[in-house]
Design a protein around this motif. Structure first.
Motif, PDB file in Angstrom:
ATOM      1  N   ASN A  94       0.803  -1.219   0.000  1.00 45.93           N
ATOM      2  CA  ASN A  94       0.000   0.000   0.000  1.00 45.93           C
ATOM      3  C   ASN A  94       0.839   1.274   0.000  1.00 45.93           C
ATOM      4  O   ASN A  94       0.297   2.371   0.069  1.00 45.93           O
ATOM      5  CB  ASN A  94      -0.933   0.015   1.220  1.00 45.93           C
ATOM      6  CG  ASN A  94      -2.019  -1.040   1.115  1.00 45.93           C
ATOM      7  OD1 ASN A  94      -2.578  -1.247   0.048  1.00 45.93           O
ATOM      8  ND2 ASN A  94      -2.313  -1.706   2.212  1.00 45.93           N
ATOM      9  N   LEU A  95       2.140   1.134  -0.074  1.00 46.08           N
ATOM     10  CA  LEU A  95       3.025   2.295  -0.047  1.00 46.08           C
ATOM     11  C   LEU A  95       3.073   2.923  -1.442  1.00 46.08           C
ATOM     12  O   LEU A  95       3.716   2.398  -2.356  1.00 46.08           O
ATOM     13  CB  LEU A  95       4.423   1.863   0.398  1.00 46.08           C
ATOM     14  CG  LEU A  95       5.363   2.943   0.918  1.00 46.08           C
ATOM     15  CD1 LEU A  95       4.784   3.636   2.147  1.00 46.08           C
ATOM     16  CD2 LEU A  95       6.709   2.340   1.246  1.00 46.08           C
ATOM     17  N   ALA A  96       2.413   4.042  -1.595  1.00 48.49           N
ATOM     18  CA  ALA A  96       2.280   4.672  -2.916  1.00 48.49           C
ATOM     19  C   ALA A  96       3.634   5.013  -3.522  1.00 48.49           C
ATOM     20  O   ALA A  96       3.864   4.797  -4.719  1.00 48.49           O
ATOM     21  CB  ALA A  96       1.413   5.920  -2.808  1.00 48.49           C
ATOM     22  N   ILE A  97       4.544   5.528  -2.716  1.00 51.87           N
ATOM     23  CA  ILE A  97       5.840   5.947  -3.249  1.00 51.87           C
ATOM     24  C   ILE A  97       6.595   4.753  -3.824  1.00 51.87           C
ATOM     25  O   ILE A  97       7.307   4.879  -4.825  1.00 51.87           O
ATOM     26  CB  ILE A  97       6.676   6.656  -2.162  1.00 51.87           C
ATOM     27  CG1 ILE A  97       7.925   7.286  -2.801  1.00 51.87           C
ATOM     28  CG2 ILE A  97       7.039   5.713  -1.020  1.00 51.87           C
ATOM     29  CD1 ILE A  97       8.701   8.175  -1.862  1.00 51.87           C
ATOM     30  N   ARG A  98       6.427   3.590  -3.230  1.00 56.56           N
ATOM     31  CA  ARG A  98       7.110   2.396  -3.726  1.00 56.56           C
ATOM     32  C   ARG A  98       6.596   2.023  -5.111  1.00 56.56           C
ATOM     33  O   ARG A  98       7.372   1.678  -6.009  1.00 56.56           O
ATOM     34  CB  ARG A  98       6.887   1.250  -2.731  1.00 56.56           C
ATOM     35  CG  ARG A  98       7.499  -0.073  -3.134  1.00 56.56           C
ATOM     36  CD  ARG A  98       7.293  -1.090  -2.031  1.00 56.56           C
ATOM     37  NE  ARG A  98       7.822  -2.387  -2.402  1.00 56.56           N
ATOM     38  CZ  ARG A  98       7.100  -3.372  -2.934  1.00 56.56           C
ATOM     39  NH1 ARG A  98       5.807  -3.185  -3.153  1.00 56.56           N
ATOM     40  NH2 ARG A  98       7.655  -4.510  -3.250  1.00 56.56           N
ATOM     41  N   GLN A  99       5.286   2.071  -5.287  1.00 55.34           N
ATOM     42  CA  GLN A  99       4.696   1.715  -6.573  1.00 55.34           C
ATOM     43  C   GLN A  99       5.114   2.689  -7.671  1.00 55.34           C
ATOM     44  O   GLN A  99       5.370   2.292  -8.806  1.00 55.34           O
ATOM     45  CB  GLN A  99       3.169   1.693  -6.444  1.00 55.34           C
ATOM     46  CG  GLN A  99       2.659   0.703  -5.400  1.00 55.34           C
ATOM     47  CD  GLN A  99       1.186   0.883  -5.094  1.00 55.34           C
ATOM     48  OE1 GLN A  99       0.423   1.376  -5.903  1.00 55.34           O
ATOM     49  NE2 GLN A  99       0.773   0.484  -3.896  1.00 55.34           N
ATOM     50  N   ILE A 100       5.205   3.963  -7.313  1.00 54.47           N
ATOM     51  CA  ILE A 100       5.577   4.983  -8.294  1.00 54.47           C
ATOM     52  C   ILE A 100       7.070   4.922  -8.601  1.00 54.47           C
ATOM     53  O   ILE A 100       7.505   5.066  -9.748  1.00 54.47           O
ATOM     54  CB  ILE A 100       5.195   6.388  -7.771  1.00 54.47           C
ATOM     55  CG1 ILE A 100       3.665   6.533  -7.764  1.00 54.47           C
ATOM     56  CG2 ILE A 100       5.842   7.490  -8.594  1.00 54.47           C
ATOM     57  CD1 ILE A 100       3.181   7.757  -7.022  1.00 54.47           C
ATOM     58  N   ALA A 101       7.869   4.691  -7.566  1.00 50.80           N
ATOM     59  CA  ALA A 101       9.319   4.777  -7.720  1.00 50.80           C
ATOM     60  C   ALA A 101       9.924   3.575  -8.431  1.00 50.80           C
ATOM     61  O   ALA A 101      10.945   3.709  -9.111  1.00 50.80           O
ATOM     62  CB  ALA A 101       9.969   4.951  -6.354  1.00 50.80           C
ATOM     63  N   LYS A 102       9.343   2.397  -8.281  1.00 48.18           N
ATOM     64  CA  LYS A 102       9.959   1.161  -8.760  1.00 48.18           C
ATOM     65  C   LYS A 102      10.418   1.227 -10.222  1.00 48.18           C
ATOM     66  O   LYS A 102      11.583   0.921 -10.509  1.00 48.18           O
ATOM     67  CB  LYS A 102       8.997  -0.010  -8.539  1.00 48.18           C
ATOM     68  CG  LYS A 102       9.516  -1.353  -9.069  1.00 48.18           C
ATOM     69  CD  LYS A 102      10.783  -1.799  -8.361  1.00 48.18           C
ATOM     70  CE  LYS A 102      11.235  -3.172  -8.828  1.00 48.18           C
ATOM     71  NZ  LYS A 102      12.507  -3.585  -8.183  1.00 48.18           N
ATOM     72  N   PRO A 103       9.563   1.592 -11.184  1.00 44.65           N
ATOM     73  CA  PRO A 103      10.041   1.611 -12.571  1.00 44.65           C
ATOM     74  C   PRO A 103      11.136   2.642 -12.820  1.00 44.65           C
ATOM     75  O   PRO A 103      12.053   2.397 -13.612  1.00 44.65           O
ATOM     76  CB  PRO A 103       8.776   1.935 -13.382  1.00 44.65           C
ATOM     77  CG  PRO A 103       7.816   2.523 -12.410  1.00 44.65           C
ATOM     78  CD  PRO A 103       8.121   1.897 -11.093  1.00 44.65           C
ATOM     79  N   MET A 104      11.066   3.783 -12.137  1.00 39.85           N
ATOM     80  CA  MET A 104      12.101   4.804 -12.314  1.00 39.85           C
ATOM     81  C   MET A 104      13.420   4.339 -11.704  1.00 39.85           C
ATOM     82  O   MET A 104      14.500   4.609 -12.240  1.00 39.85           O
ATOM     83  CB  MET A 104      11.662   6.124 -11.666  1.00 39.85           C
ATOM     84  CG  MET A 104      10.391   6.718 -12.239  1.00 39.85           C
ATOM     85  SD  MET A 104      10.095   8.379 -11.583  1.00 39.85           S
ATOM     86  CE  MET A 104       8.316   8.520 -11.823  1.00 39.85           C
TER      87      MET A 104
END
Length: 266
Positions: A94-104
Motif C-alpha cells: 500500500n506504499l504509494a511511493i514504492r509503486q511509483i518509484a519502482k520503474p524509475m
C-alpha cells in the motif's frame, strides 16, 4: 521527551496516559527478531529487549496465540509467524511511493550500473522498502527489510540532512552515545555529507559504511514527519567517486524530482 515518531521511550520520559506500555513491549519482542535469526528463545529475546524474562514469557505466549510468533516445542524457541508477514505485506503493497518509484529506480539502475534503493527510517537505522539492481551487471545488493546505519551510510546521512537542526542534534547525541570513540570521525563524515547536500544536492558515503562500497543519496521530504531517501551505489572498485558525482548524481536527483512530482498528482 522526544517527539520524533518511531523511537522508543527513554527512561525518565514523563508519563503519557495515551501510551500503552504492554503494547509497546509486545512490539519490542517482535523487533528483537532480525533477518537471518530463525528461532530465538525467551532468554535471547530478554537480552535483546532489556525486558524481564518473566514478562517476555507472557508476551511470547500471547503473540503466539495471535499468530505473530510460532513456537517449536523441540527447540523451545520462537520464530516470526505469518501474522507479521501479513502486516509487512500490507505496508509495502500500500506504499504509494514504492509503486511509483519502482520503474524509475529500475531505469536508473540499468542506465548507470548502480544498485538503487528506497529507504525509510526504522528507529535509529534506515530500512529498505524497495530495491532495484541493474540487469546483466554484477552489483552489490540489499533486500527489502535490510537495515543500514544512519551515521555512516549515504542513505542514512540523507535522512539526517533533511531533518531540522534540533532533531538532527537528537540523533547526533544518540550516535555519539553508542559510538564514543568513533564519534569524531563519524561526525566529520556526516557534516561533510551535509555540506555536499547543500552545495551539490546529494549526500555521500565513500567506503565509510563498508570499505568496498561507494554510494550517494538524495532525501525526499513529503511532510513534517515523512522523509524517504533514495540511494545509488555499489562496488567501490567499479563505481568511483568521480563517476557517481558526475554521471549518476544528476540522474538520481532528476529521478527524485520526477517521483515527487508524480506523488503530488497521485
Amino acid at each position: 521527551m522526544h517527539d520524533i515518531p518511531g523511537l522508543p521511550r527513554a527512561k525518565g520520559d514523563e508519563p503519557d496516559r495515551k501510551f500503552i506500555e504492554a503494547l509497546a513491549r509486545g512490539l519490542d519482542v517482535l523487533r528483537a527478531f532480525l533477518p537471518g535469526d530463525g528461532f530465538l528463545g525467551n532468554q535471547e529475546i530478554a537480552q535483546r529487549t532489556g525486558l524481564p524474562k518473566s514478562s517476555v514469557s507472557r508476551l511470547t505466549y500471547t503473540l503466539t496465540q495471535l499468530g505473530y510468533l510460532t513456537y517449536s516445542e523441540r527447540m523451545e524457541k520462537y520464530q516470526l509467524g505469518s501474522g507479521v508477514l501479513a502486516l509487512g505485506y500490507a505496508f509495502v503493497s500500500n506504499l504509494a511511493i514504492r509503486q511509483i518509484a519502482k520503474p524509475m529506480m529500475q531505469e536508473l539502475a540499468n542506465n548507470t550500473g548502480t544498485s538503487v534503493g528506497l529507504a525509510d527510517r526504522d528507529r535509529f537505522k534506515m530500512i529498505y522498502v524497495e530495491y532495484s539492481s541493474p540487469t546483466n551487471v554484477m552489483a552489490f545488493r540489499h533486500e527489502v527489510g535490510d537495515r543500514v546505519p544512519l551515521s555512516t551510510s549515504a542513505i542514512g546521512r540523507a535522512y539526517l540532512t533533511a531533518l531540522p537542526d534540533e532533531e538532527r542534534q537528537f540523533f547526533f547525541t544518540h550516535i555519539e552515545k553508542d559510538n564514543p570513540d568513533q564519534w569524531p570521525a563519524i561526525k566529520e563524515g556526516i557534516l561533510e555529507s551535509l555540506t555536499s547536500y547543500r552545495e551539490k544536492g546529494f549526500c555521500h558515503s565513500y567506503g565509510e559504511w563498508d570499505p568496498d562500497v561507494n554510494g550517494i543519496s538524495v532525501p525526499l521530504t513529503l511532510g513534517k514527519n515523512t522523509i524517504y531517501c533514495f540511494n545509488a551505489g555499489g562496488p567501490a572498485y567499479r563505481l568511483s567517486r568521480d563517476f557517481l558525482e558526475t554521471e549518476v548524481a544528476p540522474q538520481l536527483k532528476n529521478m527524485v524530482r520526477n517521483i515527487e512530482a508524480t506523488l503530488i498528482r497521485y
